[in-house]
Design a protein around this motif. Structure first.
Motif, PDB file in Angstrom:
ATOM      1  N   MET A 164      -5.860  23.323   8.340  1.00  0.00           N
ATOM      2  CA  MET A 164      -4.902  23.873   9.276  1.00  0.00           C
ATOM      3  C   MET A 164      -3.567  24.047   8.576  1.00  0.00           C
ATOM      4  SD  MET A 164      -6.614  24.221  12.048  1.00  0.00           S
ATOM      5  CE  MET A 164      -5.297  24.521  13.217  1.00  0.00           C
ATOM      6  N   PRO A 165      -2.943  25.211   8.739  1.00  0.00           N
ATOM      7  CA  PRO A 165      -1.637  25.405   8.111  1.00  0.00           C
ATOM      8  C   PRO A 165      -0.579  24.550   8.788  1.00  0.00           C
ATOM      9  CG  PRO A 165      -2.163  27.266   9.533  1.00  0.00           C
ATOM     10  CD  PRO A 165      -3.391  26.408   9.484  1.00  0.00           C
ATOM     11  N   PRO A 166       0.527  24.297   8.123  1.00  0.00           N
ATOM     12  CA  PRO A 166       1.597  23.501   8.744  1.00  0.00           C
ATOM     13  C   PRO A 166       2.119  24.163  10.008  1.00  0.00           C
ATOM     14  CG  PRO A 166       1.949  23.720   6.385  1.00  0.00           C
ATOM     15  CD  PRO A 166       0.837  24.651   6.736  1.00  0.00           C
ATOM     16  N   VAL A 167       2.539  23.341  10.954  1.00  0.00           N
ATOM     17  CA  VAL A 167       3.098  23.825  12.222  1.00  0.00           C
ATOM     18  C   VAL A 167       4.613  23.675  12.158  1.00  0.00           C
ATOM     19  CG1 VAL A 167       3.137  23.525  14.722  1.00  0.00           C
ATOM     20  CG2 VAL A 167       1.008  23.173  13.459  1.00  0.00           C
ATOM     21  N   TYR A 168       5.316  24.777  12.365  1.00  0.00           N
ATOM     22  CA  TYR A 168       6.781  24.792  12.264  1.00  0.00           C
ATOM     23  C   TYR A 168       7.406  24.806  13.655  1.00  0.00           C
ATOM     24  CZ  TYR A 168       6.135  25.949   7.338  1.00  0.00           C
ATOM     25  OH  TYR A 168       5.773  25.917   6.015  1.00  0.00           O
ATOM     26  N   ASP A 169       8.385  23.968  13.825  1.00  0.00           N
ATOM     27  CA  ASP A 169       9.127  23.908  15.081  1.00  0.00           C
ATOM     28  C   ASP A 169      10.385  24.763  14.936  1.00  0.00           C
ATOM     29  OD1 ASP A 169      10.260  23.327  17.482  1.00  0.00           O
ATOM     30  OD2 ASP A 169      10.771  21.242  17.007  1.00  0.00           O
ATOM     31  N   MET A 170      10.362  25.955  15.520  1.00  0.00           N
ATOM     32  CA  MET A 170      11.476  26.878  15.423  1.00  0.00           C
ATOM     33  C   MET A 170      12.369  26.861  16.656  1.00  0.00           C
ATOM     34  SD  MET A 170      11.326  28.191  12.448  1.00  0.00           S
ATOM     35  CE  MET A 170      10.164  28.334  11.077  1.00  0.00           C
ATOM     36  N   THR A 171      12.242  25.828  17.482  1.00  0.00           N
ATOM     37  CA  THR A 171      13.074  25.726  18.670  1.00  0.00           C
ATOM     38  C   THR A 171      14.416  25.057  18.392  1.00  0.00           C
ATOM     39  OG1 THR A 171      12.047  23.621  19.279  1.00  0.00           O
ATOM     40  CG2 THR A 171      11.039  25.647  20.133  1.00  0.00           C
ATOM     41  N   GLY A 190      25.407  31.981   1.822  1.00  0.00           N
ATOM     42  CA  GLY A 190      24.855  30.647   1.990  1.00  0.00           C
ATOM     43  C   GLY A 190      24.022  30.462   3.238  1.00  0.00           C
ATOM     44  N   GLY A 191      23.827  31.506   4.017  1.00  0.00           N
ATOM     45  CA  GLY A 191      23.020  31.403   5.224  1.00  0.00           C
ATOM     46  C   GLY A 191      21.539  31.594   4.939  1.00  0.00           C
ATOM     47  N   ILE A 192      20.699  31.047   5.807  1.00  0.00           N
ATOM     48  CA  ILE A 192      19.245  31.159   5.714  1.00  0.00           C
ATOM     49  C   ILE A 192      18.732  31.708   7.039  1.00  0.00           C
ATOM     50  CG2 ILE A 192      17.074  29.927   5.372  1.00  0.00           C
ATOM     51  CD1 ILE A 192      18.572  27.897   3.702  1.00  0.00           C
ATOM     52  N   SER A 193      17.903  32.730   6.978  1.00  0.00           N
ATOM     53  CA  SER A 193      17.353  33.380   8.171  1.00  0.00           C
ATOM     54  C   SER A 193      15.843  33.206   8.202  1.00  0.00           C
ATOM     55  CB  SER A 193      17.700  34.871   8.185  1.00  0.00           C
ATOM     56  OG  SER A 193      19.098  35.087   8.121  1.00  0.00           O
ATOM     57  N   VAL A 194      15.290  33.119   9.411  1.00  0.00           N
ATOM     58  CA  VAL A 194      13.851  32.981   9.619  1.00  0.00           C
ATOM     59  C   VAL A 194      13.417  34.054  10.609  1.00  0.00           C
ATOM     60  CG1 VAL A 194      11.971  31.479  10.341  1.00  0.00           C
ATOM     61  CG2 VAL A 194      13.961  30.498   9.188  1.00  0.00           C
ATOM     62  N   PHE A 195      12.351  34.797  10.256  1.00  0.00           N
ATOM     63  CA  PHE A 195      11.792  35.836  11.108  1.00  0.00           C
ATOM     64  C   PHE A 195      10.405  35.418  11.581  1.00  0.00           C
ATOM     65  CE2 PHE A 195      14.735  37.910   8.243  1.00  0.00           C
ATOM     66  CZ  PHE A 195      15.404  38.816   9.038  1.00  0.00           C
ATOM     67  N   ASP A 196      10.062  35.853  12.790  1.00  0.00           N
ATOM     68  CA  ASP A 196       8.746  35.599  13.360  1.00  0.00           C
ATOM     69  C   ASP A 196       7.873  36.828  13.113  1.00  0.00           C
ATOM     70  OD1 ASP A 196       6.531  34.811  14.741  1.00  0.00           O
ATOM     71  OD2 ASP A 196       7.494  34.663  16.697  1.00  0.00           O
ATOM     72  N   LEU A 197       6.844  36.683  12.277  1.00  0.00           N
ATOM     73  CA  LEU A 197       5.962  37.806  11.957  1.00  0.00           C
ATOM     74  C   LEU A 197       4.861  37.998  12.983  1.00  0.00           C
ATOM     75  CD1 LEU A 197       5.552  37.274   8.097  1.00  0.00           C
ATOM     76  CD2 LEU A 197       7.313  38.529   9.345  1.00  0.00           C
ATOM     77  N   ALA A 208      13.712  44.383  13.202  1.00  0.00           N
ATOM     78  CA  ALA A 208      13.530  43.015  13.686  1.00  0.00           C
ATOM     79  C   ALA A 208      14.691  42.159  13.211  1.00  0.00           C
ATOM     80  CB  ALA A 208      12.211  42.440  13.180  1.00  0.00           C
ATOM     81  N   THR A 209      15.144  41.279  14.073  1.00  0.00           N
ATOM     82  CA  THR A 209      16.252  40.378  13.770  1.00  0.00           C
ATOM     83  C   THR A 209      15.738  38.949  13.674  1.00  0.00           C
ATOM     84  OG1 THR A 209      16.747  40.198  16.126  1.00  0.00           O
ATOM     85  CG2 THR A 209      17.970  41.857  14.860  1.00  0.00           C
ATOM     86  N   PRO A 210      16.450  38.064  13.003  1.00  0.00           N
ATOM     87  CA  PRO A 210      15.979  36.681  12.848  1.00  0.00           C
ATOM     88  C   PRO A 210      15.933  35.946  14.183  1.00  0.00           C
ATOM     89  CG  PRO A 210      17.734  37.200  11.276  1.00  0.00           C
ATOM     90  CD  PRO A 210      17.712  38.298  12.275  1.00  0.00           C
ATOM     91  N   ILE A 211      14.962  35.056  14.309  1.00  0.00           N
ATOM     92  CA  ILE A 211      14.913  34.177  15.469  1.00  0.00           C
ATOM     93  C   ILE A 211      15.756  32.932  15.231  1.00  0.00           C
ATOM     94  CG2 ILE A 211      12.604  34.986  16.089  1.00  0.00           C
ATOM     95  CD1 ILE A 211      11.599  32.235  15.017  1.00  0.00           C
ATOM     96  N   MET A 212      16.143  32.714  13.972  1.00  0.00           N
ATOM     97  CA  MET A 212      16.951  31.550  13.636  1.00  0.00           C
ATOM     98  C   MET A 212      17.790  31.864  12.408  1.00  0.00           C
ATOM     99  SD  MET A 212      15.779  27.708  12.464  1.00  0.00           S
ATOM    100  CE  MET A 212      14.937  27.406  14.008  1.00  0.00           C
TER     101      MET A 212
END
Length: 485
Positions: free
Chosen positions: A13-20, A341-348, A372-376
């Motif tokens: 199982m791949p890792p589960v990421y908490d993006m909340t 210095g910012g980090i962005s995360v997108f939901d694919l 698409a814009t970052p969710i975080m």
């Protein structure tokens, strides 16, 4: 069950990421100079996890490879302390490093496979032992002047029996088991020809499925009005491109490619039909579905701010530095850093699907690919984030920062230049202090020392940080995972 562990039925199982919520910074490592203290001129341009997640290696500005000192308990793996302690802190090289790639089966538990290939300027491609830096084998690329050519991009094929090296107008293919010379694939018929893929091959990426044999190549030359700078090749067809990838132009139609240099190419690990590309001086990542129409991107992921009308603002990064992105092993999350210095995360997972295969009905072409814009987004460093990387076994993200900054002469010269300025100013004040009705005082020669030393670049932040995306319960109860031997 901890992320990345095997389930009871034996399924990985791949890792589960908490993006909340914003991830927690669980470790920070500062790169040190040769003297063992912080050096602002030493920073990491790129960092990659070992395929089993047991170590992280950084390509640094001072012509060295450096192992990032990360605690084994944070990585969720079981590694003998003797093995971790035996890794060298620094692997110096003779010239600047252009690119490197881990051997796909590398593991700290298996000394025979614990190696990497590196491209060093004006040197053959080196196969280095990661445990001590010694040379195991070399693969040479020689030009028409009998000079060694260092490739700008390296990639192993999925079968791990061939090494592909990209340089100007060609790709050299080596048999991994036979060091020496390789087979040259010309990406353009000739220097004067407008056909094919022209320029330095700056990025290579193989589709993760072994059946297709497809790989993508991109160049530093921006796309011209007649051809694209990204093409798909097949191991079976050799140097003949399978297809070229296009992009939207400003008029809303399908163009011939993105007018920018290719920085990175990567296929989705879980959906090998999706190809992602980033470009120099652009804060957008393009995505194509190679099963459908590749004359336009499927989606564009952008970190640029948008206006109230939904249009992107014309903000372009002012640096030529590569900002490497990464996709997790589950193919769900894409992360990338920026020059601030910012980090962005997108939901694919929210990505649109044009159809299933070639027989899918073709929908009406959209005027532009959806944005698409970052969710975080969160602040990770005080300098440009050169690369980010997801851990293969746990919900962790590694980020490294640093870039060249040339400070003003006054701040670089220090106290000596300040005293010189004072001497010069006092001389001028003495000459102008005479009364208006008096004759001017005779000129006095003042020795002014001018520093002719060139300003040296410094970095504002040379750290490597580890970010945790696990849920609270999983983080508290995560045990060490056994790395396959």
């Amino acid at each position: 069950m901890s992320a990345g562990m095997q389930a009871g039925n034996g399924t990985w199982m791949p890792p589960v990421y908490d993006m909340t919520r914003t991830p927690e910074e669980i470790h920070s490592y500062q790169l040190l100079g040769e003297t063992g203290v912080g050096d602002p001129s030493v920073f990491a341009r790129l960092a990659k996890w070992c395929p089993d997640g047991s170590a992280a290696l950084a390509q640094c500005e001072d012509r060295t490879f450096r192992f990032l000192q990360l605690p084994a308990e944070l990585l969720g793996i079981t590694v003998e302390s003797t093995l971790s302690a035996s890794l060298p802190r620094c692997l110096p090289q003779s010239a600047p490093i252009l690119d490197y790639a881990w051997y796909p089966a590398a593991s700290i538990r298996n000394p025979a496979s614990f190696c990497l290939v590196a491209s060093i300027r004006e040197c053959p491609v080196k196969l280095l032992d990661a445990s001590d830096g010694r040379l195991r084998a070399s693969y040479k690329i020689v030009d028409h002047r009998e000079r060694h050519v260092a490739p700008h991009s390296l990639a192993f094929n999925p079968s791990v029996n061939r090494l592909y090296c990209g340089f100007e107008d060609a790709i050299e293919v080596f048999d991994v088991n036979r060091p020496g010379e390789g087979t040259r694939l010309h990406t353009t018929p000739s220097k004067k020809s407008r056909d094919g893929l022209k320029g330095i091959i700056s990025a290579l990426a193989f589709a993760p499925d072994m059946s297709s044999g497809l790989y993508a190549a991109g160049t530093l030359s921006p796309s011209s009005p007649t051809s694209s700078n990204i093409a798909l090749f097949s191991e079976d067809t050799g140097e003949a491109p399978v297809m070229f990838l296009g992009a939207d132009d400003r008029r809303g139609g399908a163009g011939y490619g993105v007018r920018a240099s290719v920085s990175q190419l990567m296929f989705n690990p879980a959906r090998p039909h999706l190809l992602y590309a980033s470009f120099r001086r652009m804060d957008s990542i393009y995505c194509w579905d190679i099963r459908a129409d590749v004359s336009r991107p499927l989606e564009v992921f952008t970190t640029a701010p948008t206006s109230t009308s939904g249009e992107e603002r014309t903000r372009r990064p002012a640096t030529n530095q590569r900002m490497r992105f990464d996709i997790d092993y589950g193919g769900r999350w894409l992360s990338v850093g920026d020059q601030d210095g910012g980090i962005s995360v997108f939901d694919l997972a929210a990505q649109s699907d044009p159809g299933q295969g070639e027989n899918a009905p073709q929908a009406q072409a959209a005027p532009r690919a959806p944005r698409a814009t970052p969710i975080m987004q969160f602040d990770g460093h005080r300098d440009a984030v050169g690369s980010v990387g997801f851990h293969p076994l746990r919900a962790l993200l590694l980020s490294v920062s640093g870039s060249r900054h040339f400070e003003k002469a006054g701040s670089v010269a220090g106290d000596r230049s300040g005293s010189d300025d004072e001497v010069e100013e006092s001389g001028i004040a003495g000459a102008s202090s005479a009364e208006p009705d008096q004759s001017p005082a005779p000129a006095v020669a003042v020795a002014v020392t001018i520093s002719r030393e060139r300003a040296q670049p410094v970095a504002h932040d040379t750290s490597a940080k580890l970010w945790c995306f696990e849920r609270g319960a999983e983080r508290a109860g995560a045990g060490r995972l056994q790395v396959p031997g």
